[in-house]
Design a protein around this motif. Structure first.
Motif, PDB file in Angstrom:
ATOM      1  N   HIS A  61     -34.555  26.097  15.048  1.00  0.00           N
ATOM      2  CA  HIS A  61     -33.953  25.890  16.371  1.00  0.00           C
ATOM      3  C   HIS A  61     -34.760  24.861  17.176  1.00  0.00           C
ATOM      4  O   HIS A  61     -34.197  24.086  17.957  1.00  0.00           O
ATOM      5  CB  HIS A  61     -33.891  27.210  17.147  1.00  0.00           C
ATOM      6  CG  HIS A  61     -32.791  28.114  16.704  1.00  0.00           C
ATOM      7  ND1 HIS A  61     -31.468  27.848  16.937  1.00  0.00           N
ATOM      8  CD2 HIS A  61     -32.819  29.291  16.023  1.00  0.00           C
ATOM      9  CE1 HIS A  61     -30.722  28.814  16.435  1.00  0.00           C
ATOM     10  NE2 HIS A  61     -31.516  29.704  15.869  1.00  0.00           N
ATOM     11  N   MET A  98     -41.263  23.108  25.630  1.00  0.00           N
ATOM     12  CA  MET A  98     -40.251  23.436  24.630  1.00  0.00           C
ATOM     13  C   MET A  98     -40.859  24.275  23.508  1.00  0.00           C
ATOM     14  O   MET A  98     -40.254  25.258  23.044  1.00  0.00           O
ATOM     15  CB  MET A  98     -39.668  22.145  24.062  1.00  0.00           C
ATOM     16  CG  MET A  98     -38.538  22.351  23.059  1.00  0.00           C
ATOM     17  SD  MET A  98     -38.003  20.762  22.354  1.00  0.00           S
ATOM     18  CE  MET A  98     -37.368  19.953  23.818  1.00  0.00           C
ATOM     19  N   LYS A 122     -34.155  20.101  18.735  1.00  0.00           N
ATOM     20  CA  LYS A 122     -34.362  19.861  20.167  1.00  0.00           C
ATOM     21  C   LYS A 122     -35.485  18.864  20.388  1.00  0.00           C
ATOM     22  O   LYS A 122     -35.402  17.996  21.269  1.00  0.00           O
ATOM     23  CB  LYS A 122     -34.663  21.184  20.883  1.00  0.00           C
ATOM     24  CG  LYS A 122     -33.468  22.132  20.904  1.00  0.00           C
ATOM     25  CD  LYS A 122     -33.801  23.421  21.650  1.00  0.00           C
ATOM     26  CE  LYS A 122     -32.594  24.366  21.657  1.00  0.00           C
ATOM     27  NZ  LYS A 122     -32.882  25.637  22.345  1.00  0.00           N
ATOM     28  N   HIS A 134     -42.891  18.081  28.517  1.00  0.00           N
ATOM     29  CA  HIS A 134     -41.630  18.618  27.996  1.00  0.00           C
ATOM     30  C   HIS A 134     -41.827  19.193  26.596  1.00  0.00           C
ATOM     31  O   HIS A 134     -41.246  20.231  26.252  1.00  0.00           O
ATOM     32  CB  HIS A 134     -40.572  17.518  27.969  1.00  0.00           C
ATOM     33  CG  HIS A 134     -40.036  17.140  29.308  1.00  0.00           C
ATOM     34  ND1 HIS A 134     -39.285  18.011  30.085  1.00  0.00           N
ATOM     35  CD2 HIS A 134     -40.124  15.987  30.022  1.00  0.00           C
ATOM     36  CE1 HIS A 134     -38.934  17.408  31.206  1.00  0.00           C
ATOM     37  NE2 HIS A 134     -39.434  16.186  31.197  1.00  0.00           N
ATOM     38  N   HIS A 186     -40.085  28.341  22.415  1.00  0.00           N
ATOM     39  CA  HIS A 186     -39.643  28.715  21.068  1.00  0.00           C
ATOM     40  C   HIS A 186     -40.675  29.600  20.356  1.00  0.00           C
ATOM     41  O   HIS A 186     -40.606  29.760  19.141  1.00  0.00           O
ATOM     42  CB  HIS A 186     -39.330  27.469  20.252  1.00  0.00           C
ATOM     43  CG  HIS A 186     -38.025  26.831  20.608  1.00  0.00           C
ATOM     44  ND1 HIS A 186     -37.871  26.029  21.728  1.00  0.00           N
ATOM     45  CD2 HIS A 186     -36.786  26.895  20.022  1.00  0.00           C
ATOM     46  CE1 HIS A 186     -36.616  25.617  21.806  1.00  0.00           C
ATOM     47  NE2 HIS A 186     -35.938  26.125  20.801  1.00  0.00           N
ATOM     48  N   ARG A 200     -34.197  15.417  19.604  1.00  0.00           N
ATOM     49  CA  ARG A 200     -33.385  14.886  20.701  1.00  0.00           C
ATOM     50  C   ARG A 200     -34.269  14.404  21.845  1.00  0.00           C
ATOM     51  O   ARG A 200     -33.999  13.377  22.475  1.00  0.00           O
ATOM     52  CB  ARG A 200     -32.404  15.946  21.206  1.00  0.00           C
ATOM     53  CG  ARG A 200     -31.197  16.142  20.310  1.00  0.00           C
ATOM     54  CD  ARG A 200     -30.077  16.871  21.034  1.00  0.00           C
ATOM     55  NE  ARG A 200     -30.454  18.214  21.428  1.00  0.00           N
ATOM     56  CZ  ARG A 200     -30.322  19.290  20.651  1.00  0.00           C
ATOM     57  NH1 ARG A 200     -29.822  19.168  19.418  1.00  0.00           N
ATOM     58  NH2 ARG A 200     -30.683  20.474  21.091  1.00  0.00           N
ATOM     59  N   LEU A 201     -35.355  15.160  22.112  1.00  0.00           N
ATOM     60  CA  LEU A 201     -36.269  14.789  23.196  1.00  0.00           C
ATOM     61  C   LEU A 201     -36.882  13.408  22.945  1.00  0.00           C
ATOM     62  O   LEU A 201     -37.074  12.616  23.876  1.00  0.00           O
ATOM     63  CB  LEU A 201     -37.372  15.842  23.336  1.00  0.00           C
ATOM     64  CG  LEU A 201     -38.475  15.568  24.354  1.00  0.00           C
ATOM     65  CD1 LEU A 201     -37.903  15.518  25.777  1.00  0.00           C
ATOM     66  CD2 LEU A 201     -39.571  16.635  24.265  1.00  0.00           C
TER      67      LEU A 201
END
Length: 402
Positions: free
Chosen positions: A319, A351, A323, A347, A355, A326-327
């Motif tokens: 998961h 993140m 992400k 960030h 998680h 994409r960041l």
């Protein structure tokens, strides 16, 4: 700090809108230290709040000096001044904690004399005790705050670190530690352009520090004048990166006011704070930065996972990975003016924590160091592609890292 200023401080930090830095500074040193610490807690605060709070690391406002004669009477014996040819009683700099004076020893050597302001440590301890009691009351009614931010633990850390900085003998011992590391590796690593000002332990004590006067100027001054060259900042990154990633012991507060440049030679000053990281963390962070410099974001994700204190499942990692990709989708080739490395790291860590990862406290002093360097590069060369430029320093470091 009373209950009203304490409540106002928490409101500024946690209200959700960007905090008012001026209001925090007006509340005194403890409020500034708390704001600085929360600037690194992007694991639970919005990155936008952390970015604004990070301005507190660049607080260089002058504070009114205390009477020089009174400070000497409080801090040194009667014969101490006889060791000097002259001392300028008007300070060259004055901050909330102390003040610095130009002087010459009897032999004519130019030195600087740093003095802690009278009763400052005692007053700071009293402020910490007051705020600790208030936090304990607050967390009784709002236990979630204790789980998220550990405010009492935060205060203990601030008190420990600040009191260590207020004991000027620590500057001597910490500088000796960094100097010894240089000497140990000097035959293997190019460290010839890094130095430390000579200290005079026989003239120094807890509240007084006498050091050699360096002819150069601070990086802050050079940045303000617009005459700092980018290659100097790249070299600073290389030198500081050696301590952080190859040794795991480094200057814990290397802001542009704590680095002097004389010609091409750097001098680290104000070594009151030392950062330390475990082997696992320094190796993991180095691997992260290496992969980041080559835009290998799968490698970045794997490096983060490897240095997490808490092992996460393959399911959670699956998961997390898309992400993170994409960041960093638009990160390659971006200049420091287009994408802030500091904000990107904020960030990223947030993140990762969301998680299930967790990281040792040694992570935050390194992030603070990267924050300083990122900010200096932005002021010096906003068109620089910092991580791409760092590739040249990776091979010489790699054999010392893991």
């Amino acid at each position: 700090m009373n209950i009203w200023s304490f409540s106002s401080l928490l409101y500024e930090i946690f209200r959700g809108n960007p905090p008012d830095i001026g209001k925090i500074e007006q509340k005194g040193l403890l409020a500034v230290k708390m704001g600085q610490m929360f600037a690194l807690r992007f694991d639970f605060l919005p990155p936008e709040t952390c970015t604004v709070l990070s301005e507190l690391y660049q607080n260089t406002d002058r504070m009114p000096p205390e009477d020089f004669a009174e400070l000497l009477e409080a801090h040194v014996d009667a014969g101490w001044r006889n060791r000097f040819l002259d001392i300028d009683e008007d300070p060259m700099a004055s901050a909330s904690v102390g003040q610095v004076h130009r002087a010459r020893l009897r032999g004519g050597q130019p030195v600087v004399v740093k003095l802690i302001k009278k009763d400052f440590a005692a007053n700071f301890r009293q402020d910490v005790r007051t705020v600790t009691r208030l936090f304990k009351v607050l967390t009784t009614f709002y236990p979630r705050l204790r789980k998220v931010a550990d405010p009492v633990g935060l205060l203990e850390m601030i008190e420990h670190d600040t009191l260590a900085e207020l004991d000027l003998t620590n500057e001597i011992s910490n500088q000796t530690l960094l100097r010894d590391i240089c000497e140990r590796y000097r035959q293997e690593v190019d460290l010839h352009d890094l130095g430390f000002p000579q200290t005079y332990p026989e003239l120094s004590n807890t509240n007084v520090l006498v050091t050699e006067a360096i002819a150069g100027s601070t990086l802050e001054t050079r940045l303000e004048q617009g005459d700092l060259e980018y290659h100097h900042l790249k070299n600073l990154f290389r030198l500081h990166g050696f301590f952080m990633f190859a040794v795991g012991v480094f200057h814990g507060d290397l802001h542009p006011g704590n680095v002097l440049l004389d010609g091409d030679r750097f001098y680290f000053v104000d070594c009151g704070a030392i950062g330390r990281v475990s082997d696992r963390l320094r190796c993991g962070l180095f691997q992260f930065m290496k992969h980041l410099s080559y835009s290998d974001f799968n490698g970045c994700a794997a490096a983060l996972r490897s240095m997490s204190d808490r092992e996460i499942s393959d399911k959670r990692y699956k998961h997390f990975l898309p992400k993170l990709l994409r960041l960093y989708k638009d990160f390659p080739g971006k200049t420091v003016s287009e994408v802030s490395l500091t904000e990107q790291m904020m960030h990223t860590i947030k993140m990762a924590v969301h998680h299930g990862m967790s990281f040792e406290k040694g992570m935050f002093p390194i992030i603070k160091s990267l924050m300083y360097i990122d900010g200096m590069v932005l002021r010096c060369n906003p068109q620089a592609i910092l991580m791409q430029d760092m590739r040249e320093f990776i091979p010489p470091l790699e054999k010392y890292v893991c």
